[in-house]
Scaffold this active site. Sequence first.
Site, PDB file in Angstrom:
ATOM      1  N   GLU A 210       0.879  -1.183   0.000  1.00 13.08           N
ATOM      2  CA  GLU A 210       0.000   0.000   0.000  1.00 13.08           C
ATOM      3  C   GLU A 210       0.904   1.217   0.000  1.00 13.08           C
ATOM      4  O   GLU A 210       1.413   1.621   1.044  1.00 13.08           O
ATOM      5  CB  GLU A 210      -0.907  -0.024   1.252  1.00 13.08           C
ATOM      6  CG  GLU A 210      -1.885  -1.183   1.292  1.00 13.08           C
ATOM      7  CD  GLU A 210      -3.057  -1.001   0.320  1.00 13.08           C
ATOM      8  OE1 GLU A 210      -3.304   0.119  -0.150  1.00 13.08           O
ATOM      9  OE2 GLU A 210      -3.726  -2.020   0.033  1.00 13.08           O
ATOM     10  N   CYS A 244      -2.520   9.319   2.483  1.00 15.79           N
ATOM     11  CA  CYS A 244      -2.037   8.789   1.197  1.00 15.79           C
ATOM     12  C   CYS A 244      -2.945   9.176   0.031  1.00 15.79           C
ATOM     13  O   CYS A 244      -2.473   9.336  -1.088  1.00 15.79           O
ATOM     14  CB  CYS A 244      -1.893   7.274   1.278  1.00 15.79           C
ATOM     15  SG  CYS A 244      -3.404   6.467   1.800  1.00 15.79           S
TER      16      CYS A 244
HETATM   17  P1  NAD Z   1       7.046   4.853   7.764  1.00 17.47           P
HETATM   18  O1  NAD Z   1       8.288   5.669   7.873  1.00 17.47           O
HETATM   19  O2  NAD Z   1       6.193   4.683   8.965  1.00 17.47           O
HETATM   20  O3  NAD Z   1       7.452   3.445   7.154  1.00 17.47           O
HETATM   21  C1  NAD Z   1       6.544   2.394   6.998  1.00 17.47           C
HETATM   22  C2  NAD Z   1       7.128   1.116   7.554  1.00 17.47           C
HETATM   23  O4  NAD Z   1       8.344   0.816   6.876  1.00 17.47           O
HETATM   24  C3  NAD Z   1       7.465   1.211   9.037  1.00 17.47           C
HETATM   25  O5  NAD Z   1       6.985   0.056   9.680  1.00 17.47           O
HETATM   26  C4  NAD Z   1       8.976   1.299   9.074  1.00 17.47           C
HETATM   27  O6  NAD Z   1       9.529   0.691  10.213  1.00 17.47           O
HETATM   28  C5  NAD Z   1       9.391   0.549   7.819  1.00 17.47           C
HETATM   29  N1  NAD Z   1      10.660   1.020   7.266  1.00 17.47           N
HETATM   30  C6  NAD Z   1      11.042   2.310   7.130  1.00 17.47           C
HETATM   31  N2  NAD Z   1      12.259   2.349   6.548  1.00 17.47           N
HETATM   32  C7  NAD Z   1      12.638   1.074   6.318  1.00 17.47           C
HETATM   33  C8  NAD Z   1      13.790   0.464   5.728  1.00 17.47           C
HETATM   34  N3  NAD Z   1      14.804   1.187   5.260  1.00 17.47           N
HETATM   35  N4  NAD Z   1      13.828  -0.882   5.634  1.00 17.47           N
HETATM   36  C9  NAD Z   1      12.809  -1.615   6.097  1.00 17.47           C
HETATM   37  N5  NAD Z   1      11.684  -1.088   6.655  1.00 17.47           N
HETATM   38  C10 NAD Z   1      11.601   0.229   6.771  1.00 17.47           C
HETATM   39  O7  NAD Z   1       6.059   5.458   6.680  1.00 17.47           O
HETATM   40  P2  NAD Z   1       6.361   6.279   5.369  1.00 17.47           P
HETATM   41  O8  NAD Z   1       7.056   5.428   4.374  1.00 17.47           O
HETATM   42  O9  NAD Z   1       6.929   7.611   5.681  1.00 17.47           O
HETATM   43  O10 NAD Z   1       4.828   6.488   4.949  1.00 17.47           O
HETATM   44  C11 NAD Z   1       4.437   7.511   4.127  1.00 17.47           C
HETATM   45  C12 NAD Z   1       4.190   6.966   2.725  1.00 17.47           C
HETATM   46  O11 NAD Z   1       3.265   5.905   2.800  1.00 17.47           O
HETATM   47  C13 NAD Z   1       3.568   7.985   1.809  1.00 17.47           C
HETATM   48  O12 NAD Z   1       4.126   7.832   0.534  1.00 17.47           O
HETATM   49  C14 NAD Z   1       2.107   7.598   1.792  1.00 17.47           C
HETATM   50  O13 NAD Z   1       1.431   8.004   0.626  1.00 17.47           O
HETATM   51  C15 NAD Z   1       2.187   6.112   1.907  1.00 17.47           C
HETATM   52  N6  NAD Z   1       0.985   5.578   2.504  1.00 17.47           N
HETATM   53  C16 NAD Z   1       0.207   4.771   1.752  1.00 17.47           C
HETATM   54  C17 NAD Z   1      -0.972   4.287   2.274  1.00 17.47           C
HETATM   55  C18 NAD Z   1      -1.885   3.400   1.467  1.00 17.47           C
HETATM   56  O14 NAD Z   1      -2.823   2.881   2.049  1.00 17.47           O
HETATM   57  N7  NAD Z   1      -1.651   3.206   0.188  1.00 17.47           N
HETATM   58  C19 NAD Z   1      -1.351   4.617   3.571  1.00 17.47           C
HETATM   59  C20 NAD Z   1      -0.503   5.429   4.309  1.00 17.47           C
HETATM   60  C21 NAD Z   1       0.665   5.904   3.776  1.00 17.47           C
END
Ligand code: NAD
Length: 503
Positions: A210, A244
């Site tokens: 997602e 998102c």
């Molecule tokens: P985040 O930083 O919380 O990361 C998400 C998960 O990935 C966490 O559990 C984190 O521990 C893990 N993570 C982070 N870096 C990592 C790495 N290098 N290696 C392994 N795991 C790692 O969230 P984010 O990425 O900042 O979220 C924001 C993004 O997510 C935006 O692009 C948003 O559009 C998207 N998003 C999508 C949805 C959807 O339903 N499609 C919902 C919410 C957010």
Amino acid sequence: MANYSAVAGSMRKAFLTGKTKSLEWRRSQLLALLKMLDENRDRLTDALMKDLNKCRFESCLMEVDFVRNDLINALNNLSDWAKPEKVKKGLINIMDKVYIRKEPFGVALIMGAWNYPVQLTVAPMIGALAAGNCVLMKPSEVSENVASLLDELFPKYFDTDCIKCVCGGIPETTALLKEKWDYIFYTGNSFVGKIVMKAAAEHLTPVTLELGGKSPVYVDQGCDLGIVANRILWGKVTNAGQTCVAPDYIMCTKETQDVLVEKMKATLGEFYPEGPAKSPYYCRLITDRHYQRVKKMINGGGKLALGGESDDSQRFIAPTVLSDVTFSDPIMQEEVFGPVLPIVPVKNEDEAIAHINEGGTGTPLALYVFSNNQQLIQKILDSVNSGGFCANDILMQGSLPTLPFGGVGNSGMGCYHGKFSFDTFSHKRACMERGLKMESVNSMRYPPCTSQKEKTAAWLLKKKLKSNGPMSYVPYFIFGTLFAVFLKIFFAPESSIYNIFSK
Ligand code: NAD
């Protein structure tokens, strides 16, 4: 750091006992989740306030009650969803039992993101448990208050052999991803999405990703721009744009832009009479890193039309609208994911369509159109693909459990919500049960492969193309006539049916 091999091993062992497959176990864990939500409603909303300054109304509407309703829906439909599904049979399977059995995958790793830290962890978990999987939950470390609350609550409510929560940052997640899971459900950015998918590939583990991206809005001429301003801004100020499916940018004609900006000014005045900085209903950016990134976007192109204020001490950025932005401006190169809204003037919908399809930002997670013209709505729907679509509103396509929620292309793969969550976490197992009789019919497929067997097999297996022309009604007409004749011959001539035919 915990020994994740041991964790994964013990959870798989628990799964292999078969207990998670029973409907009783699934129901008991879903009810435990309901109890957890109900008994900790205040603590969850407090944690959301601490992480994002999310007000109680928004926390309940978008997170706690949202998942609670999804959960009730799952509990109400669980036995139906879990039932084996009957399928159509062919002539040679007429005596067989043929069905699709919904099997849990095993141990599912769910990785949540910080922007809706309750919704994005609990909603996939509902599907995973309903489908009979064990769940290892990894909440985002960025929303630390919700993460530590979930970590505290999980062992109090759930079967701890099968449902666990693990907290931690990149080192912990990296270690977790080395283990073999039977399903990985990841929400977050696409950079990490690729890391997750590569790790999953090592074990051939199926994934749902997602992800995010730039979700465009096209505003047609002739709309009531006061209403349009309300709806777009509501979608943008919710969670301070850290959604998102938030509207990432608007495309409309220059004339529409100028009126829309005025209407948006009025809308913001109504939403926040005391100004957004003083409003108890306006979120903050989650961390300094995210705050600095979004703050830069205030100068990311075009002219500052509305807002622009910020406060480093609170990670506050006012709802900000930039006008006369161009597609080549910096703000148009990455997902905003904050309360800054660029407007790009375009000549018409064709220019907007061409940009979305060819502009290099990929297939959007959400696509929005505001128009009174059904043909224009249809044209954009037909010309541009996206994860979800909503005409004349924002975010609302994600609120209905009967619609799948998910991206396509670089906005993700797979979907969930409602029954789609259950399906995501279920392997559809093709099952056929045959008897040991009728060997003479079955022997047709055994060697020696004579030409007579070939003819019989071809006749039995042959499919016919469906015809949609007027001739396709001929068999029904013949059957109907024969049926009428049958009735006339075998039923009493004085019957009403007889009278109808004799008229
Ligand atoms: P985040 O930083 O919380 O990361 C998400 C998960 O990935 C966490 O559990 C984190 O521990 C893990 N993570 C982070 N870096 C990592 C790495 N290098 N290696 C392994 N795991 C790692 O969230 P984010 O990425 O900042 O979220 C924001 C993004 O997510 C935006 O692009 C948003 O559009 C998207 N998003 C999508 C949805 C959807 O339903 N499609 C919902 C919410 C957010």
